[in-house]
Scaffold this active site. Structure first.
Site, PDB file in Angstrom:
ATOM      1  N   HIS A  85      45.143   8.265  33.444  1.00  0.00           N
ATOM      2  CA  HIS A  85      43.821   8.626  33.991  1.00  0.00           C
ATOM      3  C   HIS A  85      43.957   9.702  35.074  1.00  0.00           C
ATOM      4  O   HIS A  85      44.110   9.402  36.258  1.00  0.00           O
ATOM      5  CB  HIS A  85      43.146   7.375  34.561  1.00  0.00           C
ATOM      6  CG  HIS A  85      41.691   7.570  34.818  1.00  0.00           C
ATOM      7  ND1 HIS A  85      40.764   6.581  34.606  1.00  0.00           N
ATOM      8  CD2 HIS A  85      40.981   8.641  35.252  1.00  0.00           C
ATOM      9  CE1 HIS A  85      39.550   7.033  34.911  1.00  0.00           C
ATOM     10  NE2 HIS A  85      39.667   8.281  35.316  1.00  0.00           N
ATOM     11  N   LEU A 104      42.558  16.921  35.544  1.00  0.00           N
ATOM     12  CA  LEU A 104      43.295  18.167  35.797  1.00  0.00           C
ATOM     13  C   LEU A 104      42.360  19.346  36.067  1.00  0.00           C
ATOM     14  O   LEU A 104      42.800  20.395  36.513  1.00  0.00           O
ATOM     15  CB  LEU A 104      44.228  18.490  34.632  1.00  0.00           C
ATOM     16  CG  LEU A 104      45.465  17.593  34.499  1.00  0.00           C
ATOM     17  CD1 LEU A 104      46.278  17.976  33.267  1.00  0.00           C
ATOM     18  CD2 LEU A 104      46.347  17.644  35.747  1.00  0.00           C
ATOM     19  N   ARG A 105      41.080  19.174  35.765  1.00  0.00           N
ATOM     20  CA  ARG A 105      40.004  20.107  36.147  1.00  0.00           C
ATOM     21  C   ARG A 105      39.975  21.427  35.385  1.00  0.00           C
ATOM     22  O   ARG A 105      39.031  22.196  35.550  1.00  0.00           O
ATOM     23  CB  ARG A 105      40.050  20.435  37.652  1.00  0.00           C
ATOM     24  CG  ARG A 105      40.026  19.234  38.575  1.00  0.00           C
ATOM     25  CD  ARG A 105      38.798  18.396  38.411  1.00  0.00           C
ATOM     26  NE  ARG A 105      38.632  17.426  39.496  1.00  0.00           N
ATOM     27  CZ  ARG A 105      37.898  16.335  39.393  1.00  0.00           C
ATOM     28  NH1 ARG A 105      37.272  16.040  38.259  1.00  0.00           N
ATOM     29  NH2 ARG A 105      37.785  15.514  40.410  1.00  0.00           N
ATOM     30  N   ASP A 113      34.486   9.525  30.864  1.00  0.00           N
ATOM     31  CA  ASP A 113      34.829   9.173  32.243  1.00  0.00           C
ATOM     32  C   ASP A 113      34.194  10.098  33.279  1.00  0.00           C
ATOM     33  O   ASP A 113      34.134  11.311  33.112  1.00  0.00           O
ATOM     34  CB  ASP A 113      36.343   9.176  32.452  1.00  0.00           C
ATOM     35  CG  ASP A 113      36.666   8.712  33.857  1.00  0.00           C
ATOM     36  OD1 ASP A 113      36.490   7.523  34.130  1.00  0.00           O
ATOM     37  OD2 ASP A 113      37.053   9.551  34.691  1.00  0.00           O
ATOM     38  N   ASN A 169      34.452   6.701  43.086  1.00  0.00           N
ATOM     39  CA  ASN A 169      33.579   5.994  42.160  1.00  0.00           C
ATOM     40  C   ASN A 169      34.425   5.340  41.055  1.00  0.00           C
ATOM     41  O   ASN A 169      35.084   6.062  40.324  1.00  0.00           O
ATOM     42  CB  ASN A 169      32.582   6.985  41.535  1.00  0.00           C
ATOM     43  CG  ASN A 169      31.587   6.284  40.643  1.00  0.00           C
ATOM     44  OD1 ASN A 169      31.334   5.092  40.793  1.00  0.00           O
ATOM     45  ND2 ASN A 169      31.037   7.018  39.694  1.00  0.00           N
ATOM     46  N   ASP A 216      43.563   7.663  38.497  1.00  0.00           N
ATOM     47  CA  ASP A 216      42.248   8.324  38.567  1.00  0.00           C
ATOM     48  C   ASP A 216      42.327   9.515  39.540  1.00  0.00           C
ATOM     49  O   ASP A 216      41.406   9.751  40.345  1.00  0.00           O
ATOM     50  CB  ASP A 216      41.133   7.349  38.982  1.00  0.00           C
ATOM     51  CG  ASP A 216      39.742   7.958  38.768  1.00  0.00           C
ATOM     52  OD1 ASP A 216      39.652   9.071  38.220  1.00  0.00           O
ATOM     53  OD2 ASP A 216      38.746   7.308  39.159  1.00  0.00           O
ATOM     54  N   HIS A 234      39.490  17.334  44.662  1.00  0.00           N
ATOM     55  CA  HIS A 234      38.300  18.128  44.966  1.00  0.00           C
ATOM     56  C   HIS A 234      38.653  19.169  46.010  1.00  0.00           C
ATOM     57  O   HIS A 234      39.612  18.991  46.781  1.00  0.00           O
ATOM     58  CB  HIS A 234      37.177  17.244  45.500  1.00  0.00           C
ATOM     59  CG  HIS A 234      36.584  16.343  44.460  1.00  0.00           C
ATOM     60  ND1 HIS A 234      35.833  16.806  43.406  1.00  0.00           N
ATOM     61  CD2 HIS A 234      36.664  14.995  44.297  1.00  0.00           C
ATOM     62  CE1 HIS A 234      35.458  15.792  42.650  1.00  0.00           C
ATOM     63  NE2 HIS A 234      35.955  14.676  43.151  1.00  0.00           N
TER      64      HIS A 234
HETATM   65  O1  DOR Z   1      35.644   9.102  42.010  1.00  0.00           O
HETATM   66  C1  DOR Z   1      35.639   9.548  40.865  1.00  0.00           C
HETATM   67  N1  DOR Z   1      35.880  10.849  40.634  1.00  0.00           N
HETATM   68  N2  DOR Z   1      35.372   8.733  39.833  1.00  0.00           N
HETATM   69  C2  DOR Z   1      35.188   9.187  38.583  1.00  0.00           C
HETATM   70  O2  DOR Z   1      34.949   8.394  37.699  1.00  0.00           O
HETATM   71  C3  DOR Z   1      35.264  10.640  38.304  1.00  0.00           C
HETATM   72  C4  DOR Z   1      36.081  11.340  39.320  1.00  0.00           C
HETATM   73  C5  DOR Z   1      35.954  12.835  39.289  1.00  0.00           C
HETATM   74  O3  DOR Z   1      35.967  13.433  38.199  1.00  0.00           O
HETATM   75  O4  DOR Z   1      35.898  13.443  40.365  1.00  0.00           O
END
Ligand code: DOR
Length: 442
Positions: free
Chosen positions: A78, A81-82, A170, A296, A323, A327
Protein backbone atom coordinates in the site's frame (compact mmCIF):
# COMPACT_ATOMS: atom_id res chain seq x y z
CA UNK A 1 7.55 -11.57 -14.03
CA UNK A 2 4.55 -9.60 -15.27
CA UNK A 3 3.86 -6.44 -13.34
CA UNK A 4 7.34 -6.29 -11.96
CA UNK A 5 10.11 -3.99 -13.01
CA UNK A 6 13.47 -5.63 -13.20
CA UNK A 7 15.70 -3.45 -15.31
CA UNK A 8 18.97 -5.02 -14.37
CA UNK A 9 17.17 -8.17 -13.20
CA UNK A 10 19.94 -9.12 -10.82
CA UNK A 11 22.78 -9.65 -13.28
CA UNK A 12 26.28 -9.46 -11.93
CA UNK A 13 25.83 -9.24 -8.18
CA UNK A 14 27.83 -11.85 -6.24
CA UNK A 15 27.76 -11.75 -2.44
CA UNK A 16 28.39 -13.81 0.63
CA UNK A 17 26.42 -12.45 3.58
CA UNK A 18 28.09 -14.08 6.53
CA UNK A 19 27.02 -14.83 10.07
CA UNK A 20 23.73 -12.92 10.22
CA UNK A 21 20.57 -13.97 12.03
CA UNK A 22 18.48 -15.13 9.07
CA UNK A 23 14.70 -15.12 9.50
CA UNK A 24 12.88 -16.64 6.54
CA UNK A 25 9.48 -18.12 7.41
CA UNK A 26 9.11 -19.50 3.86
CA UNK A 27 11.77 -22.09 4.76
CA UNK A 28 11.30 -22.21 8.52
CA UNK A 29 14.73 -20.61 9.03
CA UNK A 30 15.34 -18.61 12.21
CA UNK A 31 19.03 -18.78 13.11
CA UNK A 32 22.59 -17.82 12.32
CA UNK A 33 23.79 -18.58 8.82
CA UNK A 34 25.36 -17.47 5.56
CA UNK A 35 23.65 -16.54 2.30
CA UNK A 36 25.30 -16.97 -1.08
CA UNK A 37 24.09 -14.64 -3.85
CA UNK A 38 25.20 -15.34 -7.41
CA UNK A 39 24.29 -13.20 -10.38
CA UNK A 40 21.69 -11.39 -8.30
CA UNK A 41 19.91 -14.55 -7.19
CA UNK A 42 19.99 -16.49 -3.97
CA UNK A 43 22.10 -19.55 -4.56
CA UNK A 44 21.64 -21.05 -1.12
CA UNK A 45 21.62 -20.66 2.65
CA UNK A 46 24.02 -22.45 4.96
CA UNK A 47 23.08 -22.66 8.63
CA UNK A 48 25.37 -25.49 9.68
CA UNK A 49 28.59 -23.52 9.67
CA UNK A 50 30.33 -24.73 6.52
CA UNK A 51 29.70 -21.18 5.31
CA UNK A 52 30.40 -21.28 1.59
CA UNK A 53 34.10 -21.23 2.38
CA UNK A 54 34.83 -22.69 -1.02
CA UNK A 55 33.24 -19.67 -2.69
CA UNK A 56 35.68 -17.30 -1.01
CA UNK A 57 38.41 -16.00 -3.19
CA UNK A 58 35.95 -16.00 -6.07
CA UNK A 59 34.29 -12.87 -7.41
CA UNK A 60 32.27 -12.33 -4.23
CA UNK A 61 31.87 -9.36 -1.94
CA UNK A 62 31.83 -10.71 1.59
CA UNK A 63 29.57 -8.91 4.06
CA UNK A 64 29.97 -9.53 7.76
CA UNK A 65 26.43 -9.55 9.14
CA UNK A 66 27.18 -10.83 12.62
CA UNK A 67 24.86 -9.27 15.17
CA UNK A 68 22.46 -8.27 12.37
CA UNK A 69 19.17 -9.61 11.13
CA UNK A 70 19.14 -10.79 7.51
CA UNK A 71 15.59 -10.86 6.17
CA UNK A 72 13.76 -11.24 2.87
CA UNK A 73 13.23 -7.79 1.35
CA UNK A 74 10.00 -6.29 2.66
CA UNK A 75 6.90 -5.95 0.50
CA UNK A 76 4.62 -2.95 0.96
CA UNK A 77 1.23 -3.56 -0.61
CA UNK A 78 0.00 0.00 0.00
CA UNK A 79 2.06 2.91 -1.35
CA UNK A 80 1.15 6.16 -3.09
CA UNK A 81 3.92 6.93 -5.58
CA UNK A 82 1.96 9.89 -7.03
CA UNK A 83 3.35 9.59 -10.54
CA UNK A 84 1.86 10.38 -13.02
CA UNK A 85 0.37 13.74 -12.16
CA UNK A 86 1.49 14.65 -8.64
CA UNK A 87 5.25 14.71 -9.06
CA UNK A 88 5.47 17.63 -6.62
CA UNK A 89 4.50 15.14 -3.89
CA UNK A 90 6.57 12.11 -5.00
CA UNK A 91 7.90 10.38 -8.09
CA UNK A 92 8.51 6.76 -8.96
CA UNK A 93 12.21 7.40 -8.43
CA UNK A 94 12.02 9.20 -5.08
CA UNK A 95 9.28 6.96 -3.69
CA UNK A 96 11.14 3.77 -4.52
CA UNK A 97 14.41 5.16 -3.14
CA UNK A 98 12.53 5.82 0.11
CA UNK A 99 11.20 2.26 -0.05
CA UNK A 100 14.65 0.75 -0.46
CA UNK A 101 15.99 2.98 2.33
CA UNK A 102 13.24 1.58 4.55
CA UNK A 103 14.04 -2.07 3.70
CA UNK A 104 11.30 -2.59 1.09
CA UNK A 105 12.21 -4.31 -2.15
CA UNK A 106 8.72 -4.38 -3.70
CA UNK A 107 5.83 -1.95 -3.45
CA UNK A 108 2.30 -1.77 -4.80
CA UNK A 109 1.36 1.66 -6.11
CA UNK A 110 -2.18 2.89 -5.62
CA UNK A 111 -4.17 4.23 -8.57
CA UNK A 112 -5.12 7.72 -7.29
CA UNK A 113 -2.77 9.43 -9.70
CA UNK A 114 -3.61 11.95 -12.44
CA UNK A 115 -4.75 10.42 -14.69
CA UNK A 116 -6.12 7.68 -12.47
CA UNK A 117 -4.66 4.25 -13.21
CA UNK A 118 -7.98 3.00 -14.58
CA UNK A 119 -6.83 1.67 -17.96
CA UNK A 120 -3.96 -0.31 -19.40
CA UNK A 121 -2.27 2.76 -20.93
CA UNK A 122 -1.64 4.24 -17.50
CA UNK A 123 -0.57 0.85 -16.12
CA UNK A 124 1.88 0.48 -19.00
CA UNK A 125 3.19 4.02 -18.46
CA UNK A 126 3.88 3.25 -14.78
CA UNK A 127 5.63 0.00 -15.60
CA UNK A 128 7.73 1.57 -18.37
CA UNK A 129 8.78 4.39 -16.06
CA UNK A 130 9.44 1.90 -13.29
CA UNK A 131 11.57 -0.25 -15.57
CA UNK A 132 13.82 2.71 -16.26
CA UNK A 133 13.81 4.57 -12.95
CA UNK A 134 12.53 2.49 -10.08
CA UNK A 135 14.94 1.45 -7.33
CA UNK A 136 12.75 -1.53 -6.37
CA UNK A 137 10.07 -3.69 -7.95
CA UNK A 138 6.71 -2.04 -8.52
CA UNK A 139 3.35 -3.76 -8.79
CA UNK A 140 0.52 -1.45 -9.86
CA UNK A 141 -2.95 -1.58 -8.33
CA UNK A 142 -5.64 -0.63 -10.84
CA UNK A 143 -8.77 1.38 -10.05
CA UNK A 144 -12.05 -0.46 -9.53
CA UNK A 145 -14.08 2.31 -11.15
CA UNK A 146 -13.33 4.70 -14.01
CA UNK A 147 -11.72 7.85 -12.66
CA UNK A 148 -12.32 6.41 -9.18
CA UNK A 149 -15.73 8.05 -9.55
CA UNK A 150 -17.62 5.06 -8.21
CA UNK A 151 -20.01 5.00 -11.17
CA UNK A 152 -18.73 2.58 -13.78
CA UNK A 153 -16.34 -0.36 -13.52
CA UNK A 154 -12.90 0.19 -15.01
CA UNK A 155 -11.42 -2.20 -17.58
CA UNK A 156 -10.14 -4.60 -14.96
CA UNK A 157 -9.36 -7.41 -17.42
CA UNK A 158 -7.16 -5.21 -19.61
CA UNK A 159 -5.36 -3.79 -16.59
CA UNK A 160 -4.80 -7.27 -15.19
CA UNK A 161 -3.34 -8.23 -18.56
CA UNK A 162 -1.09 -5.15 -18.45
CA UNK A 163 0.28 -6.10 -15.02
CA UNK A 164 -2.05 -4.90 -12.23
CA UNK A 165 -1.94 -7.27 -9.26
CA UNK A 166 -5.04 -5.99 -7.42
CA UNK A 167 -7.83 -3.44 -7.75
CA UNK A 168 -8.84 -0.64 -5.43
CA UNK A 169 -10.34 2.85 -5.44
CA UNK A 170 -8.08 3.58 -2.45
CA UNK A 171 -8.40 7.10 -1.16
CA UNK A 172 -12.11 6.60 -1.77
CA UNK A 173 -14.53 3.77 -1.03
CA UNK A 174 -16.68 2.04 -3.64
CA UNK A 175 -19.94 3.33 -2.17
CA UNK A 176 -22.21 1.57 -4.66
CA UNK A 177 -22.76 -1.98 -3.34
CA UNK A 178 -23.69 -3.38 -6.74
CA UNK A 179 -20.42 -2.15 -8.26
CA UNK A 180 -18.51 -3.61 -5.32
CA UNK A 181 -20.33 -6.90 -5.86
CA UNK A 182 -19.39 -6.94 -9.54
CA UNK A 183 -15.79 -6.02 -8.76
CA UNK A 184 -15.56 -8.95 -6.34
CA UNK A 185 -17.06 -11.27 -8.97
CA UNK A 186 -14.44 -10.16 -11.50
CA UNK A 187 -11.70 -10.44 -8.92
CA UNK A 188 -12.63 -14.08 -8.51
CA UNK A 189 -12.34 -14.66 -12.23
CA UNK A 190 -8.95 -12.90 -12.40
CA UNK A 191 -7.65 -14.45 -9.19
CA UNK A 192 -6.70 -11.08 -7.69
CA UNK A 193 -7.89 -9.26 -4.56
CA UNK A 194 -10.12 -6.21 -4.32
CA UNK A 195 -8.59 -3.84 -1.78
CA UNK A 196 -11.29 -2.02 0.12
CA UNK A 197 -10.84 1.52 1.42
CA UNK A 198 -13.58 0.93 3.98
CA UNK A 199 -15.25 4.26 4.66
CA UNK A 200 -18.95 5.05 4.58
CA UNK A 201 -18.77 8.54 3.12
CA UNK A 202 -22.25 9.47 4.30
CA UNK A 203 -21.09 8.87 7.88
CA UNK A 204 -17.55 10.22 7.65
CA UNK A 205 -19.04 13.27 5.96
CA UNK A 206 -16.25 15.84 5.90
CA UNK A 207 -14.74 14.71 9.17
CA UNK A 208 -11.05 15.35 9.70
CA UNK A 209 -10.23 13.38 12.86
CA UNK A 210 -11.66 10.60 15.03
CA UNK A 211 -15.09 11.40 16.46
CA UNK A 212 -15.21 11.57 20.23
CA UNK A 213 -14.68 13.89 23.19
CA UNK A 214 -11.38 15.12 21.75
CA UNK A 215 -12.90 16.19 18.43
CA UNK A 216 -15.56 18.11 20.39
CA UNK A 217 -12.86 19.72 22.53
CA UNK A 218 -10.79 20.71 19.50
CA UNK A 219 -13.79 21.91 17.54
CA UNK A 220 -12.99 19.62 14.64
CA UNK A 221 -15.52 17.54 12.76
CA UNK A 222 -15.18 13.85 13.67
CA UNK A 223 -15.31 10.59 11.73
CA UNK A 224 -17.03 7.88 13.81
CA UNK A 225 -15.44 4.44 14.00
CA UNK A 226 -18.71 3.12 12.50
CA UNK A 227 -17.85 4.72 9.15
CA UNK A 228 -15.15 2.05 8.88
CA UNK A 229 -16.93 -0.79 10.67
CA UNK A 230 -20.09 -0.61 8.55
CA UNK A 231 -18.15 -0.74 5.28
CA UNK A 232 -15.96 -3.61 6.45
CA UNK A 233 -19.13 -5.52 7.35
CA UNK A 234 -20.75 -4.73 4.00
CA UNK A 235 -17.68 -5.84 2.09
CA UNK A 236 -17.42 -9.04 4.12
CA UNK A 237 -21.02 -9.88 3.22
CA UNK A 238 -20.33 -9.15 -0.46
CA UNK A 239 -17.21 -11.32 -0.37
CA UNK A 240 -19.37 -14.09 1.12
CA UNK A 241 -22.00 -13.61 -1.57
CA UNK A 242 -19.58 -13.62 -4.48
CA UNK A 243 -16.73 -15.83 -3.30
CA UNK A 244 -14.39 -13.01 -4.40
CA UNK A 245 -11.19 -12.13 -2.56
CA UNK A 246 -11.40 -9.14 -0.29
CA UNK A 247 -8.44 -7.34 1.27
CA UNK A 248 -9.28 -4.55 3.71
CA UNK A 249 -6.81 -1.65 3.71
CA UNK A 250 -5.55 0.40 6.68
CA UNK A 251 -7.78 -1.06 9.43
CA UNK A 252 -7.95 1.33 12.37
CA UNK A 253 -10.89 0.36 14.59
CA UNK A 254 -11.62 -2.26 17.25
CA UNK A 255 -15.05 -2.84 15.68
CA UNK A 256 -13.53 -3.45 12.27
CA UNK A 257 -11.13 -5.99 13.71
CA UNK A 258 -13.96 -7.81 15.51
CA UNK A 259 -15.86 -7.99 12.22
CA UNK A 260 -12.81 -9.40 10.41
CA UNK A 261 -12.24 -11.97 13.13
CA UNK A 262 -15.84 -13.19 12.82
CA UNK A 263 -15.61 -13.28 9.02
CA UNK A 264 -12.47 -15.40 9.12
CA UNK A 265 -14.24 -17.83 11.48
CA UNK A 266 -17.01 -18.10 8.91
CA UNK A 267 -14.45 -18.98 6.25
CA UNK A 268 -14.89 -15.83 4.14
CA UNK A 269 -11.92 -15.11 1.85
CA UNK A 270 -10.81 -11.90 3.53
CA UNK A 271 -7.39 -10.55 4.48
CA UNK A 272 -6.55 -7.26 6.14
CA UNK A 273 -3.75 -4.82 6.74
CA UNK A 274 -3.00 -2.11 9.25
CA UNK A 275 -0.27 0.54 9.26
CA UNK A 276 2.39 1.48 11.84
CA UNK A 277 0.61 4.72 12.79
CA UNK A 278 -2.48 2.77 13.88
CA UNK A 279 -0.53 0.72 16.43
CA UNK A 280 1.81 3.53 17.50
CA UNK A 281 -0.29 6.69 17.81
CA UNK A 282 -3.69 7.69 19.14
CA UNK A 283 -5.86 10.68 18.30
CA UNK A 284 -3.87 12.57 20.95
CA UNK A 285 -1.29 13.16 18.19
CA UNK A 286 -3.61 15.75 16.61
CA UNK A 287 -4.31 17.59 19.88
CA UNK A 288 -2.01 20.43 18.85
CA UNK A 289 -3.55 20.49 15.36
CA UNK A 290 -0.49 18.76 13.94
CA UNK A 291 -1.43 18.29 10.29
CA UNK A 292 1.33 15.69 9.86
CA UNK A 293 -0.82 13.41 12.04
CA UNK A 294 -3.90 13.95 9.86
CA UNK A 295 -4.57 10.73 8.01
CA UNK A 296 -7.52 8.86 6.60
CA UNK A 297 -8.80 6.78 8.36
CA UNK A 298 -7.96 8.98 11.34
CA UNK A 299 -5.85 8.02 14.32
CA UNK A 300 -8.16 6.47 16.92
CA UNK A 301 -8.26 5.76 20.67
CA UNK A 302 -6.10 3.77 23.05
CA UNK A 303 -8.70 0.98 22.94
CA UNK A 304 -8.42 0.80 19.14
CA UNK A 305 -4.62 0.69 19.31
CA UNK A 306 -4.86 -2.27 21.72
CA UNK A 307 -7.34 -3.99 19.40
CA UNK A 308 -5.01 -3.48 16.42
CA UNK A 309 -2.20 -5.15 18.37
CA UNK A 310 -4.48 -8.02 19.37
CA UNK A 311 -5.56 -8.39 15.76
CA UNK A 312 -1.94 -8.55 14.65
CA UNK A 313 -1.06 -11.06 17.35
CA UNK A 314 -3.95 -13.47 16.69
CA UNK A 315 -3.67 -13.30 12.90
CA UNK A 316 -6.87 -11.34 12.24
CA UNK A 317 -4.64 -8.70 10.64
CA UNK A 318 -2.44 -10.42 8.09
CA UNK A 319 -0.26 -7.60 6.82
CA UNK A 320 1.56 -4.47 7.94
CA UNK A 321 1.58 -1.93 5.08
CA UNK A 322 2.58 1.73 5.20
CA UNK A 323 -0.13 3.59 3.25
CA UNK A 324 2.84 5.82 2.38
CA UNK A 325 1.02 9.04 1.44
CA UNK A 326 3.54 11.80 0.68
CA UNK A 327 2.29 15.36 0.36
CA UNK A 328 3.96 18.66 -0.45
CA UNK A 329 4.77 20.89 2.53
CA UNK A 330 2.26 23.51 1.34
CA UNK A 331 -0.53 20.91 1.50
CA UNK A 332 0.18 20.40 5.21
CA UNK A 333 1.18 23.97 6.19
CA UNK A 334 -2.39 25.18 6.50
CA UNK A 335 -5.44 24.90 8.77
CA UNK A 336 -6.14 21.37 10.00
CA UNK A 337 -9.49 21.29 8.19
CA UNK A 338 -7.92 22.07 4.85
CA UNK A 339 -4.74 20.00 5.13
CA UNK A 340 -4.21 16.90 2.98
CA UNK A 341 -4.52 13.51 4.72
CA UNK A 342 -1.58 11.15 4.80
CA UNK A 343 1.69 10.11 6.37
CA UNK A 344 5.00 9.54 4.63
CA UNK A 345 5.67 6.09 6.03
CA UNK A 346 8.21 4.06 4.08
CA UNK A 347 11.30 5.11 6.03
CA UNK A 348 9.92 4.60 9.54
CA UNK A 349 7.74 1.49 9.12
CA UNK A 350 10.31 -1.16 9.99
CA UNK A 351 11.64 0.35 13.25
CA UNK A 352 8.09 1.20 14.36
CA UNK A 353 7.02 -2.38 13.64
CA UNK A 354 10.05 -3.76 15.49
CA UNK A 355 8.58 -2.21 18.64
CA UNK A 356 5.88 -4.90 18.38
CA UNK A 357 8.59 -7.54 18.61
CA UNK A 358 10.17 -5.79 21.57
CA UNK A 359 6.76 -5.57 23.29
CA UNK A 360 6.14 -9.29 22.68
CA UNK A 361 3.13 -8.71 20.43
CA UNK A 362 4.81 -10.49 17.49
CA UNK A 363 7.81 -12.74 17.05
CA UNK A 364 10.40 -11.72 14.47
CA UNK A 365 9.14 -14.54 12.24
CA UNK A 366 5.57 -13.24 12.45
CA UNK A 367 6.78 -9.74 11.60
CA UNK A 368 8.55 -11.01 8.48
CA UNK A 369 5.41 -12.91 7.52
CA UNK A 370 3.31 -9.74 7.79
CA UNK A 371 5.80 -7.53 5.97
CA UNK A 372 7.06 -9.88 3.26
CA UNK A 373 5.74 -13.40 2.74
CA UNK A 374 2.02 -12.81 3.33
CA UNK A 375 1.75 -9.73 1.08
CA UNK A 376 3.58 -11.72 -1.62
CA UNK A 377 1.08 -14.56 -1.21
CA UNK A 378 -1.95 -12.22 -1.31
CA UNK A 379 -0.61 -10.58 -4.46
CA UNK A 380 0.61 -13.82 -6.03
CA UNK A 381 4.04 -12.36 -6.82
CA UNK A 382 6.42 -15.13 -5.76
CA UNK A 383 8.69 -12.95 -3.60
CA UNK A 384 9.23 -12.51 0.15
CA UNK A 385 11.52 -15.53 0.32
CA UNK A 386 15.24 -16.33 0.43
CA UNK A 387 14.77 -19.70 -1.25
CA UNK A 388 17.46 -20.81 -3.67
CA UNK A 389 16.70 -19.45 -7.14
CA UNK A 390 14.73 -16.42 -5.92
CA UNK A 391 15.82 -12.89 -6.86
CA UNK A 392 18.11 -11.63 -4.11
CA UNK A 393 15.68 -9.27 -2.33
CA UNK A 394 17.39 -8.92 1.04
CA UNK A 395 17.46 -6.47 3.92
CA UNK A 396 20.20 -6.35 6.56
CA UNK A 397 19.07 -4.76 9.78
CA UNK A 398 20.86 -3.70 12.94
CA UNK A 399 18.14 -4.26 15.57
CA UNK A 400 20.04 -2.33 18.24
CA UNK A 401 21.12 0.75 16.38
CA UNK A 402 19.13 3.87 17.27
CA UNK A 403 18.53 6.81 15.01
CA UNK A 404 16.58 10.03 15.21
CA UNK A 405 13.95 10.66 12.55
CA UNK A 406 14.67 13.92 10.75
CA UNK A 407 11.87 14.61 8.32
CA UNK A 408 14.03 16.85 6.16
CA UNK A 409 16.46 13.98 5.61
CA UNK A 410 13.88 11.51 4.37
CA UNK A 411 14.55 10.35 0.82
CA UNK A 412 10.85 10.64 0.09
CA UNK A 413 9.76 14.03 -1.20
CA UNK A 414 7.01 13.75 1.43
CA UNK A 415 8.41 15.13 4.68
CA UNK A 416 5.00 14.73 6.33
CA UNK A 417 5.71 12.46 9.27
CA UNK A 418 4.33 12.73 12.81
CA UNK A 419 7.45 10.83 13.94
CA UNK A 420 9.81 13.73 13.25
CA UNK A 421 12.31 13.93 16.10
CA UNK A 422 11.49 10.44 17.47
CA UNK A 423 14.35 8.21 18.50
CA UNK A 424 13.74 4.83 16.84
CA UNK A 425 15.57 1.56 17.27
CA UNK A 426 16.35 -0.74 14.36
CA UNK A 427 18.32 0.66 11.44
CA UNK A 428 18.40 -0.73 7.91
CA UNK A 429 22.11 -1.08 7.08
CA UNK A 430 21.87 -2.57 3.60
CA UNK A 431 19.26 -3.44 1.03
CA UNK A 432 19.80 -5.79 -1.90
CA UNK A 433 17.35 -5.40 -4.79
CA UNK A 434 17.31 -5.49 -8.58
CA UNK A 435 20.88 -6.73 -8.59
CA UNK A 436 22.21 -3.81 -6.56
CA UNK A 437 23.55 -3.51 -3.06
CA UNK A 438 22.63 -0.29 -1.21
CA UNK A 439 24.69 0.53 1.89
CA UNK A 440 23.07 2.93 4.30
CA UNK A 441 25.51 2.65 7.18
CA UNK A 442 27.93 5.40 6.22
O1 DOR B 1 -4.53 9.53 4.47
C1 DOR B 1 -4.69 9.04 3.36
N1 DOR B 1 -4.02 9.52 2.30
N2 DOR B 1 -5.55 8.03 3.20
C2 DOR B 1 -5.90 7.56 1.99
O2 DOR B 1 -6.69 6.65 1.91
C3 DOR B 1 -5.33 8.18 0.76
C4 DOR B 1 -4.04 8.85 1.05
C5 DOR B 1 -3.56 9.75 -0.05
O3 DOR B 1 -3.63 9.37 -1.23
O4 DOR B 1 -3.04 10.83 0.26
Amino acid sequence: MKGSTGKDGGAGLNLIIRGGHIVDPSQGIDGIGDILVEEGRVRGIETEGSGFGAAEGGPYQVIDASGMYVLPGLIDMHVHLREPGFEHKETIRTGTMAAVRGGFTSVCCMPNTKPVNDNETVTEFILRKAYAESACYIYPVGAVTKGQDGEELAEMGMMREAGCVAFSDDGRPVMNSLLMRRALEYSKAFGVPIISHAEDLSLSSSGVMNEGPLSVELGLRGVPAEAEVIMIKRDIELAGLTGGRLHVAHVSTAGGIDALREAKKRGIAVTAETCPHYFTLTEEAVRDYNTDAKVNPPLRTERDVEAVKEGLADGTIDVIATDHAPHHRDEKLCEFDRAASGISGLETALPLSLRLVEEGVLTMGQLVLKMALTPAAILGIGRGTLKAGADADIVILDPRREFRVESERLLSLGKNTPFDGWLLKGAVLMTVVKGRLYRWDD
